[in-house]
Scaffold this motif. Structure first.
Motif, PDB file in Angstrom:
ATOM      1  N   THR A  82       2.299   6.267  -7.119  1.00 45.65           N
ATOM      2  CA  THR A  82       1.214   6.841  -7.914  1.00 45.65           C
ATOM      3  C   THR A  82       1.010   8.321  -7.630  1.00 45.65           C
ATOM      4  OG1 THR A  82      -0.355   6.035  -6.245  1.00 45.65           O
ATOM      5  CG2 THR A  82       0.005   4.665  -8.191  1.00 45.65           C
ATOM      6  N   VAL A  83       1.091   8.713  -6.360  1.00 45.76           N
ATOM      7  CA  VAL A  83       0.914  10.127  -6.025  1.00 45.76           C
ATOM      8  C   VAL A  83       2.079  10.950  -6.557  1.00 45.76           C
ATOM      9  CG1 VAL A  83       0.790  11.786  -4.124  1.00 45.76           C
ATOM     10  CG2 VAL A  83      -0.525   9.663  -4.019  1.00 45.76           C
ATOM     11  N   GLY A  84       3.302  10.488  -6.304  1.00 48.92           N
ATOM     12  CA  GLY A  84       4.469  11.216  -6.797  1.00 48.92           C
ATOM     13  C   GLY A  84       4.522  11.266  -8.313  1.00 48.92           C
ATOM     14  N   GLY A  85       4.263  10.129  -8.964  1.00 48.49           N
ATOM     15  CA  GLY A  85       4.308  10.105 -10.418  1.00 48.49           C
ATOM     16  C   GLY A  85       3.233  10.960 -11.054  1.00 48.49           C
ATOM     17  N   SER A  86       2.016  10.887 -10.523  1.00 48.47           N
ATOM     18  CA  SER A  86       0.920  11.673 -11.095  1.00 48.47           C
ATOM     19  C   SER A  86       1.167  13.170 -10.936  1.00 48.47           C
ATOM     20  CB  SER A  86      -0.408  11.291 -10.431  1.00 48.47           C
ATOM     21  OG  SER A  86      -0.708   9.927 -10.642  1.00 48.47           O
TER      22      SER A  86
ATOM     23  N   MET B  25      -3.744  11.341  -2.724  1.00 44.70           N
ATOM     24  CA  MET B  25      -3.420  10.331  -1.712  1.00 44.70           C
ATOM     25  C   MET B  25      -4.658   9.554  -1.304  1.00 44.70           C
ATOM     26  SD  MET B  25      -0.571  12.134   0.760  1.00 44.70           S
ATOM     27  CE  MET B  25      -0.298  10.644   1.695  1.00 44.70           C
ATOM     28  N   LEU B  26      -5.754  10.244  -1.079  1.00 40.95           N
ATOM     29  CA  LEU B  26      -6.992   9.557  -0.713  1.00 40.95           C
ATOM     30  C   LEU B  26      -7.477   8.671  -1.855  1.00 40.95           C
ATOM     31  CD1 LEU B  26      -8.938  12.390   1.149  1.00 40.95           C
ATOM     32  CD2 LEU B  26      -7.469  10.624   2.106  1.00 40.95           C
ATOM     33  N   SER B  27      -7.362   9.155  -3.082  1.00 39.01           N
ATOM     34  CA  SER B  27      -7.778   8.355  -4.231  1.00 39.01           C
ATOM     35  C   SER B  27      -6.886   7.132  -4.416  1.00 39.01           C
ATOM     36  CB  SER B  27      -7.766   9.222  -5.490  1.00 39.01           C
ATOM     37  OG  SER B  27      -8.073   8.465  -6.632  1.00 39.01           O
ATOM     38  N   SER B  28      -5.587   7.301  -4.210  1.00 38.28           N
ATOM     39  CA  SER B  28      -4.655   6.186  -4.386  1.00 38.28           C
ATOM     40  C   SER B  28      -4.901   5.083  -3.366  1.00 38.28           C
ATOM     41  CB  SER B  28      -3.219   6.694  -4.277  1.00 38.28           C
ATOM     42  OG  SER B  28      -2.295   5.635  -4.333  1.00 38.28           O
TER      43      SER B  28
ATOM     44  N   THR C  50       0.830  -1.210   0.000  1.00 41.14           N
ATOM     45  CA  THR C  50       0.000   0.000   0.000  1.00 41.14           C
ATOM     46  C   THR C  50       0.859   1.252   0.000  1.00 41.14           C
ATOM     47  OG1 THR C  50      -1.716  -1.195   1.232  1.00 41.14           O
ATOM     48  CG2 THR C  50      -1.845   1.213   1.216  1.00 41.14           C
ATOM     49  N   ALA C  51       1.915   1.265   0.827  1.00 43.31           N
ATOM     50  CA  ALA C  51       2.788   2.437   0.902  1.00 43.31           C
ATOM     51  C   ALA C  51       3.526   2.669  -0.412  1.00 43.31           C
ATOM     52  CB  ALA C  51       3.788   2.262   2.052  1.00 43.31           C
ATOM     53  N   VAL C  52       4.042   1.596  -1.023  1.00 42.73           N
ATOM     54  CA  VAL C  52       4.763   1.733  -2.288  1.00 42.73           C
ATOM     55  C   VAL C  52       3.819   2.209  -3.385  1.00 42.73           C
ATOM     56  CG1 VAL C  52       5.989   0.463  -4.086  1.00 42.73           C
ATOM     57  CG2 VAL C  52       6.528   0.046  -1.693  1.00 42.73           C
ATOM     58  N   PHE C  53       2.643   1.620  -3.437  1.00 42.96           N
ATOM     59  CA  PHE C  53       1.676   2.011  -4.466  1.00 42.96           C
ATOM     60  C   PHE C  53       1.266   3.475  -4.303  1.00 42.96           C
ATOM     61  CE2 PHE C  53      -2.698   2.427  -6.014  1.00 42.96           C
ATOM     62  CZ  PHE C  53      -2.569   1.930  -7.303  1.00 42.96           C
ATOM     63  N   MET C  54       1.003   3.898  -3.063  1.00 40.31           N
ATOM     64  CA  MET C  54       0.589   5.280  -2.836  1.00 40.31           C
ATOM     65  C   MET C  54       1.705   6.254  -3.180  1.00 40.31           C
ATOM     66  SD  MET C  54      -0.629   7.131   0.704  1.00 40.31           S
ATOM     67  CE  MET C  54       1.034   6.981   1.366  1.00 40.31           C
TER      68      MET C  54
ATOM     69  N   ILE D 171       0.942   0.348 -11.359  1.00 38.61           N
ATOM     70  CA  ILE D 171       1.349   1.731 -11.065  1.00 38.61           C
ATOM     71  C   ILE D 171       1.431   2.545 -12.351  1.00 38.61           C
ATOM     72  CG2 ILE D 171       3.297   3.149 -10.293  1.00 38.61           C
ATOM     73  CD1 ILE D 171       3.788   1.059  -8.117  1.00 38.61           C
ATOM     74  N   ILE D 172       2.011   1.963 -13.399  1.00 33.48           N
ATOM     75  CA  ILE D 172       2.131   2.668 -14.678  1.00 33.48           C
ATOM     76  C   ILE D 172       0.744   3.037 -15.219  1.00 33.48           C
ATOM     77  CG2 ILE D 172       2.804   2.399 -17.097  1.00 33.48           C
ATOM     78  CD1 ILE D 172       5.167   0.705 -16.122  1.00 33.48           C
ATOM     79  N   VAL D 173      -0.164   2.083 -15.185  1.00 33.92           N
ATOM     80  CA  VAL D 173      -1.508   2.336 -15.718  1.00 33.92           C
ATOM     81  C   VAL D 173      -2.237   3.357 -14.860  1.00 33.92           C
ATOM     82  CG1 VAL D 173      -3.709   1.275 -16.317  1.00 33.92           C
ATOM     83  CG2 VAL D 173      -1.576   0.033 -16.710  1.00 33.92           C
ATOM     84  N   TYR D 174      -2.104   3.265 -13.539  1.00 38.55           N
ATOM     85  CA  TYR D 174      -2.791   4.213 -12.656  1.00 38.55           C
ATOM     86  C   TYR D 174      -2.276   5.637 -12.874  1.00 38.55           C
ATOM     87  CZ  TYR D 174      -4.847   6.187  -8.434  1.00 38.55           C
ATOM     88  OH  TYR D 174      -5.567   6.971  -7.563  1.00 38.55           O
TER      89      TYR D 174
END
Length: 321
Positions: free
Chosen positions: A109-113, A251-254, A102-106, A190-193
């Motif tokens: 995705t948040v940083g990349g977006s 962050m909430l969405s991720s 969860t932490a890695v995904f958040m 992560i790439i797709v998100y």
């Protein structure tokens, strides 16, 4: 005689009122107009409050209660176990894996977006032809169905017949096992998100860039500040309200991302975030509804703590113009 004395010595004015000033009439606290405004407020707000209570708070408190039960989904009986579900989760080997995923995904995705969204917004803010079409094209993936996006990207990443595998075979290379390798599965999602939510961040950053005071930016340019210096010293600080807003929402969405994970990795191999682990425990092969409810409560607590910390500490560094 009494009349003459009354004329010479008028009665004293009430405390706090100047002599000779006419007494102010007392207004009823609940005047007719205030009562009317109050009932209008109730008529407008009460339906929304009832909907919020029924569809938000009632399920929330029910979920808190279910998390204290040893309950198999579909069973007519349940046993109260208190905090046993929480203890089981935090003492199991799955807790570290799920929380780490969860932490890695958040973070990714948040940083990349946000980073890519800001770069795209800077490009879209240029006064060149075709920017209107480019803005629409960038924002379009955000409004697409997550199920449709997941299916299309599965066709791209599939190591057997996918588009990416076909391109790599043209160069004599083998496609990575995106779906079968747990580490690559997380990278794939992560790439797709990030691709899907990039347009949202770009459009919000673009709105922030277009609201910057142009006279200040032009004055800095006349003083000899280059594009990079103006961006780092002026644009970024002035964009702090926009960045703060995006930080909270992304962050909430991720943390609540579900549809892409469900479509692209149905078994959750390497992609079991908290919300997807709760789904698997309740509706997968385990049917542990009480345990799933406990994981959902943990996710809710994390969302609440993150939001409070952001509002308490990060907002202090936001410069509102």
């Amino acid at each position: 005689m009494t009349s003459q004395l009354a004329d010479r010595h008028p009665p004293l004015a009430p405390s706090g009122q100047a002599a000779g000033t006419p007494a102010r009439p007392r207004h009823n606290r609940w005047s007719q107009r205030k009562r009317r405004d109050f009932f209008v407020f109730l008529a407008l707000a009460l339906p929304n409050l009832l909907l919020i209570a029924v569809f938000t708070y009632v399920p929330l408190f029910n979920n808190l209660y279910y998390s204290t039960l040893n309950w198999t989904l579909g069973s007519a009986s349940a046993t109260v176990v208190g905090l046993e579900n929480y203890i089981t989760f935090f003492t199991s080997a799955d807790a570290g894996r799920v929380l780490g995923t969860t932490a890695v995904f958040m973070a990714a995705t948040v940083g990349g977006s946000m980073v890519l969204g800001l770069l795209v917004a800077l490009a879209l803010n240029s006064k060149v032809r075709g920017t209107t079409f480019a803005r629409s094209a960038v924002f379009a993936p955000y409004v697409l169905s997550g199920v449709g996006v997941g299916l299309v990207w599965l066709f791209i990443f599939d190591p057997g017949y996918g588009v990416l595998a076909w391109i790599l075979r043209g160069f004599g290379q083998q496609s990575p096992q995106w779906i079968n390798d747990p580490e690559l599965s997380l990278v794939m999602v992560i790439i797709v998100y990030v691709w899907k939510n990039l347009g949202y961040c770009a459009v919000v950053f673009l709105a922030g860039l277009q609201s910057l005071p142009q006279d200040v930016m032009e004055a800095a340019a006349l003083d000899g500040a280059g594009h990079v210096r103006r961006f780092l010293s002026m644009s970024l600080p002035l964009l702090s309200p926009t960045t703060f807003f995006l930080l909270i929402t992304t962050m909430l969405s991720s943390l609540q991302a579900f549809d892409l994970i469900r479509i692209m990795t149905p078994l959750g191999s390497g992609t079991s975030t908290l919300i997807y682990e709760a789904y698997l425990q309740a509706f997968g092969a385990y049917n542990r509804a009480g345990y799933s409810a406990a994981i959902s409560v943990v996710l809710f607590a994390i969302l609440l703590v993150i939001t409070v910390l952001q509002l308490r500490f990060i907002e202090k560094k936001v410069h509102y113009s």
